[in-house]
Design an enzyme around this catalytic site. Structure first.
Site, mmCIF file in Angstrom:
data_model
loop_
_atom_site.group_PDB
_atom_site.id
_atom_site.type_symbol
_atom_site.label_atom_id
_atom_site.label_comp_id
_atom_site.label_asym_id
_atom_site.label_seq_id
_atom_site.Cartn_x
_atom_site.Cartn_y
_atom_site.Cartn_z
ATOM 1 C CD GLU A 86 -1.909 -2.144 0.948
ATOM 2 O OE1 GLU A 86 -1.390 -2.656 1.755
ATOM 3 O OE2 GLU A 86 -2.466 -2.947 0.104
ATOM 4 C CG ASN A 117 -1.897 -5.064 -2.858
ATOM 5 O OD1 ASN A 117 -1.097 -5.500 -1.844
ATOM 6 N ND2 ASN A 117 -2.205 -3.973 -3.193
ATOM 7 C CG ASP A 151 -5.647 -5.093 -1.044
ATOM 8 O OD1 ASP A 151 -5.999 -5.252 -0.034
ATOM 9 O OD2 ASP A 151 -4.457 -5.092 -1.357
#
Lengths: 203, 606, 339
Positions: free
Chosen positions: B206, B290, B332
């Site tokens: 992220e 991801n 994700d």
């Protein structure tokens, strides 16, 4: 004697030559009406004074290093200003504040919409947190954004807990439905006691 | 009359002997489906727990059967130990000989407890990770556990260090820095130690981090090899021995060509989950995280080699095969879940496979020699994907569930944390079933352009999660991998974020996010025992044979993690998008539990 | 005297007929079609205007009878003749014919505009995102590793259609290159599109045509129509990552760029700077203007812009940073190396 508030006719013919009689000369306003108009104008102008004053070049007037003294004069300029809060709202998304703090609820970073301020809730405290970072993960931004942007961000952060005036708060969010708009929230008073003493958090 | 007493006495002794015998029991008869753990990866039961996954096959199964379905109702507390850390505790306690080792979340202390002296702490190792690392950890400052091997403990810290410490004294042997927090990198995973190598992967999908897996030499701590998850083939260690099964995974430098230019350098594919190892084939298996950012419109292309499973040679790191579970991932769906190595009948023939409960909700059965997918069946509710085309291996997506800029896509099931997140399942060779603790959540997602600033989040998505169909947010499923269906399911109010433990007593243990530690009948799914503990449970329960020969079951409380951040980080429930949408789904959690961090050990009364 | 002076502005009128931003331009397929319609309308309505004026003068010239105040005598009845009736019928017929003609012309024009790519030729695919107050231009290809990004400048190959997808990040803007086509809005939350088919090589100027805030007037776009070979060459140069800095000044400027405010908003491909909220600067010096047409590109304007963007374009989202002279020269030196 003429009453000060008796309106005198001010008339001009719309179509010269139409109808009878000579054209009437414009009559100047009487002293009473002049006074009344001035008063009215002043009353109307007052509330609009500082809602949206824009200082685009925003050169900070003083070194932003010392935050010991309270009541930094710049707070007044930024805190209740709709333009600066709106700009702060824009930077909040641009500079990824929302990535850690989301829309006030917190995540990687602590919540910003409640009354607890780990490092202080005054404008200058928030600006210091943003510009110089904090020990447990808040990065320092003094090289990555300008001082004015930090003050605008601080103004927006304060608006997340509905601190500023109602008419300066942003009435809607730019992203998908989240919390109630701050204009509908009750205003939370931040007092120094709301600041958690250092070390009390398990951080 | 004396004879009868004598007979009873004999019977009593025999019963006592049988009861105290804690060994490998014979498999149950009728329900066995032929699935068993890969033999080379699953050694005989020794009563210890030396790695979080129990063995290289990741069975999380203990053959100890002193505690069984008949007597589990009488489990009582033996001792506790408070870590005095109030963040999310995800680690599995380790038991080696008479010692138990606990790993705490940041600041990542390692405690050594003497089980012969009632769990008294012997030493504590404090690695002093950088406090700023707390600001770049996406999902609470967790750690999934240390690993014991050859007299040493190996573990990672949040600021990107890997340590080897002496298990007896707690002295540091070496420490190697692998991650850079200024780039947003952290490390939370539990390493795999095999063949003299310590395998460690990074976190930060992220934060615009480029994912990698590193093998360190267990003796010296020096890097033996490093395999990136994106980029040119030479970085990903793809060479002539790389033979992916499916055509869409074949080509040169796909880790560059399936991305817009430069995007792969901040593309994710972090390796923060579980690694399994097959000692016979000498191959490791792990999944990649991801792609970044979450907004798929910023990264057109398949985004190799993210959200997929790699098989690599443990000695050199060379990739042998790869299968991408979610090409051009939209939701994700990190693919880092555990892979259980089994030998089981597939189409009638015994085949070496790996079974993985995918984040995207499909239970994959993949041939661990070649990467061929034999089956992929949904084990939760899915409306955003339409199954896997086994001929091409490709996941079929539902078009109108694709997040697009400028609109909010509603009711996407499963949510971003998937039908199942990192919390591992357990396999019982007695029942042949895989016990899967997971979730039932859906989400609304809106995406927008993410701005990349190094060291800050790079996501570009707003999420709001909520319960899926049925209203229950958690499910515990017993899945038959051979017959490819669920045998029984146990619904829970809250999402399940703890690992599962399966035992030879035909019991399965897990914990709920509001603090209930439960034992279920492994065959029928009936709840046989439950105890409310001081805080929610998101860790991995273990069982071991204590110094006195009795069986103990241990679990660590301490709610947190992504789903529990609302409690561990005291987030504000009025913002439903907080914690990437988890706050909306967990608004009631602060009323159900509180932060904690305590080891509980249970046993049967004498 | 006053009447003669009033005629002066008419001298400026022909200026609207030529140049790089004019509605009189015909360098694009759509612009040519709309121009033709305009010409037809002009001719037909001009004819009717002349006819009506002629009848009006004729009526005044041939008025019967006088009164002292010049009004017509109500007792004077105009003679009814068959000629008048015929004239009326003819006039009605002419008007109807004219209107039908105009309607048909309009219909066929709309039809042509609605089918911009009749031969279904392969198109260049461009994503144009409107921001306050600049244009984010992204070229998309089947192979995503060939995509590239630029700002405030559009290059198109002459003779090939280009599909431009229009998006907006904040408020409504409007894309208008009068030499090539009509206007199309950029609306937040919506993807509009327009097909441009330029026919003549040249440099044209586009403009934001929907008021979008303080600097709406300074949101221009340079549109350069290249020959196919030049276009291919331009695309190839744009896909390359940025040149690495060589001289000490450039290196100092690069360091400033990467470690200070610049990389929070601007991207330079091939470096650590990957931010997308401001214009991409990878090939800044290949562009003709800066700040969306506000200033010409060059050393002096670059210095002025970076030193005080708020002075040049008040309200723009690039803040006043307050660089000292050394930092300013270093940064401009680095930017000038980004060819």
């Amino acid at each position: 004697m003429s009453s000060p508030f008796r309106a005198r006719a001010v008339g001009m013919r719309l179509f010269p030559g139409e109808g009878r009689g000579p054209a009437v000369r414009p009559v100047p306003l009487g002293p009473g009406l002049r006074r009344g108009t001035t008063l009215l104008a002043l009353l109307l102008a007052l509330p609009a004074c500082d809602r949206e004053q824009r200082d685009m070049a925003g050169q900070p007037k003083a070194e932003t290093k010392s935050f010991v003294t309270s009541g930094d004069p710049r707070s007044a300029e930024y805190e209740n200003n709709a333009f600066h809060i709106a700009q702060g709202q824009k930077w909040y998304g641009w500079f990824n504040c929302s990535g850690c703090h989301f829309h006030g609820g917190g995540g990687m970073g602590p919540p910003l919409m409640d009354e607890q301020w780990i490092y202080g809730g005054r404008m200058e405290d928030i600006v210091a947190s943003i510009l110089y970072g904090r020990p447990n993960g808040m990065p320092d931004w003094h090289d990555k954004i300008t001082e004015q942007q930090a003050w605008e961000l601080a103004a927006y952060v304060k608006s997340l807990s509905a601190q500023p005036r109602q008419d300066a708060l942003s009435a809607r969010a730019d992203e998908m439905s989240n919390s109630e708009p701050q204009t509908l929230q009750g205003r939370k008073k931040v007092v120094p006691e709301n600041m958690a003493p250092p070390g009390s958090e398990d951080r | 009359m004396a004879d009868r007493h004598g007979a009873h006495f004999l019977a009593a002794i025999l019963a006592a002997l049988l009861l105290s015998f804690a060994g490998f029991a014979a498999p149950l008869a009728a329900q066995q489906n032929g699935a068993r753990p890969a033999s080379s990866a699953s050694p005989a039961e020794d009563g210890q727990w030396t790695m979080p996954s129990k063995d290289y096959a990741s069975t999380r199964y203990s053959g100890l059967n002193q505690v069984d379905r008949a007597n589990v109702g009488r489990l009582k507390l033996a001792f506790t130990f408070d870590t005095h850390n109030r963040k999310g505790h995800e680690a599995a306690p380790l038991v080696v000989g008479n010692m138990m080792y606990l790993t705490t979340p940041y600041p990542n202390h390692i405690w050594a407890l003497d089980l012969a002296k009632g769990g008294r702490p012997v030493w504590v190792f404090r690695p002093h990770p950088q406090p700023a690392s707390q600001g770049v950890a996406c999902c609470d400052v967790v750690n999934r556990g240390a690993v014991y091997s050859n007299g040493r403990l190996f573990f990672t810290t949040l600021d990107g260090m890997v340590y080897a410490i002496d298990a007896r004294s707690g002295r540091q042997i070496w420490g190697t820095k692998l991650g850079d927090i200024s780039r947003g990198e952290t490390i939370t995973m539990s390493p795999l130690v095999a063949e003299g190598k310590v395998l460690v992967g990074n976190s930060g999908g992220e934060m615009g981090v480029r994912g990698w897996l590193v093998a360190l030499d267990a003796g010296s701590g020096r890097i033996a090899w490093k395999a990136f998850s994106t980029g040119p083939d030479k970085d990903v260690l793809i060479g002539p021995r790389f033979k992916p099964w499916y055509a869409s995974d074949r080509g040169t430098d796909l880790g560059v060509h399936t991305w817009p230019p430069e995007q792969w350098k901040i593309g994710g594919g972090t390796v923060w989950g579980w690694i399994s190892y097959d000692p016979k084939l000498k191959m490791i298996y792990y999944g990649t995280g991801n792609p970044g950012p979450w907004n798929p419109q910023q990264r057109p292309g398949d985004n190799k080699w993210t959200t997929g499973v790699f098989a690599r040679d443990i000695a050199t790191g060379e990739a042998r095969w790869f299968y991408q579970s979610s090409p051009h991932d939209l939701f994700d769906h990190d693919d880092i879940n555990e892979q259980v190595l089994l030998d089981m009948p597939v189409n009638g023939r015994m085949t070496p496979v790996l079974v993985r409960p995918g984040r995207n909700g499909y239970m994959y059965v993949i041939d661990r020699r070649t990467g061929q997918v034999y089956s992929a069946d949904a084990f939760g509710f899915i409306n955003s994907m339409d199954g896997v085309d086994l001929a091409t291996g490709r996941l079929r997506m539902v078009k109108d569930k694709e997040p697009k800029e400028g609109r909010v896509t509603r009711n996407i099931c499963p949510t971003a944390s998937g039908v199942k997140d990192w919390n591992p399942s357990a396999f019982s060779p007695r029942t042949g079933l895989l016990y899967v603790p997971h979730e039932n959540l859906c989400m609304d997602e809106g995406v927008f352009e993410a701005n990349y600033i190094s060291g800050t989040p790079y996501v570009g998505a707003e999420v709001k999660m909520y319960a899926g169909p049925g209203g229950h947010r958690g499910v515990f499923t017993a899945w038959d991998p051979v017959r490819r269906k669920a045998v029984w399911e146990f619904n829970e109010n809250l999402p399940l974020w703890s690992g599962a433990l399966a035992t030879g007593g035909d019991l399965v243990f897990y914990g709920t996010m509001d603090g209930w530690f439960k034992a279920l009948d492994a065959v029928t799914g009936k709840q046989l025992w439950a105890r409310k503990l001081d805080s929610g449970i998101i860790s991995q329960p273990v069982t071991y044979r204590g110094p006195d020969g009795r069986q103990y079951v241990a679990v660590v409380t301490g709610v947190g993690g992504w789903m529990g951040a609302i409690v561990s980080a005291q987030l504000d429930p009025r913002d439903p998008t907080a914690a990437l949408g988890a706050v909306n789904a967990m608004k009631d959690l602060p009323g159900l539990t509180q932060p904690g961090g305590k080891l509980y050990v249970f046993t049967l009364p004498r | 005297m006053i009447r003669r002076v009033a005629l002066l502005p008419l001298l400026a009128a022909p200026a609207g007929c030529g140049g790089l931003q004019t509605i009189g331009g015909r360098e694009g397929r759509d612009a040519a079609i709309i121009n033709d319609l305009f010409t037809i309308f002009c001719i037909v309505t001009a004819l009717f205007f002349v006819a009506v004026m002629a009848f009006l003068f004729a009526a005044y010239w041939r008025r019967k009878g006088h009164r002292r105040d010049g009004m017509p005598d109500p007792l004077e009845v105009p003679a009814r003749t068959g000629a008048l009736r015929i004239a009326l019928a003819v006039w009605t017929g002419a008007v109807v014919a004219g209107l039908v003609g105009l309607a048909l012309a309009s219909y066929f024009t709309d039809r042509s505009l609605a089918y911009p790519n009749p031969g279904n030729r392969p198109v260049v695919s461009i994503e144009l995102i409107g921001n306050q107050w600049w244009w984010d231009v992204r070229y998309h290809f089947q192979d995503p590793s060939k995509n590239f990004r630029t700002a405030n400048e559009l290059h198109l190959p002459a003779g090939s259609p280009a599909m431009v997808y229009l998006k907006a990040n904040d408020v409504i803007h409007s894309f208008w290159v009068p030499n090539l086509a009509g206007k199309q809005d950029l609306i937040p939350g919506r993807v509009n599109d327009i097909v441009l088919l330029p026919t003549k090589v040249g440099h044209y100027r586009g403009q934001c045509a929907e008021y979008c805030g303080l600097q709406h007037a300074h949101m221009a776009l340079d549109v350069i129509v290249d020959s196919p070979q030049d276009f291919a060459r331009w695309m190839e140069s744009q896909s390359r990552p940025a040149t690495t800095p060589a001289t000490p000044r450039q290196i100092a400027g690069y360091d400033f760029f990467m470690n200070r405010q610049c990389s929070s908003c601007h991207a330079v491909a091939g470096t650590r700077a990957g931010a997308g909220v401001g214009p991409d600067l990878t090939h800044l010096m290949s562009r003709k203007t800066i700040a969306a047409g506000t200033l010409p590109n060059g050393t002096g304007p670059l210095h002025a812009w970076i030193a005080d963007p708020q002075g040049v374009k008040p309200g723009t989202n690039m803040p006043y940073i307050g660089l000292n002279a050394d930092e300013l020269h270093n940064v401009v030196a680095y930017l000038e190396s980004l060819k």
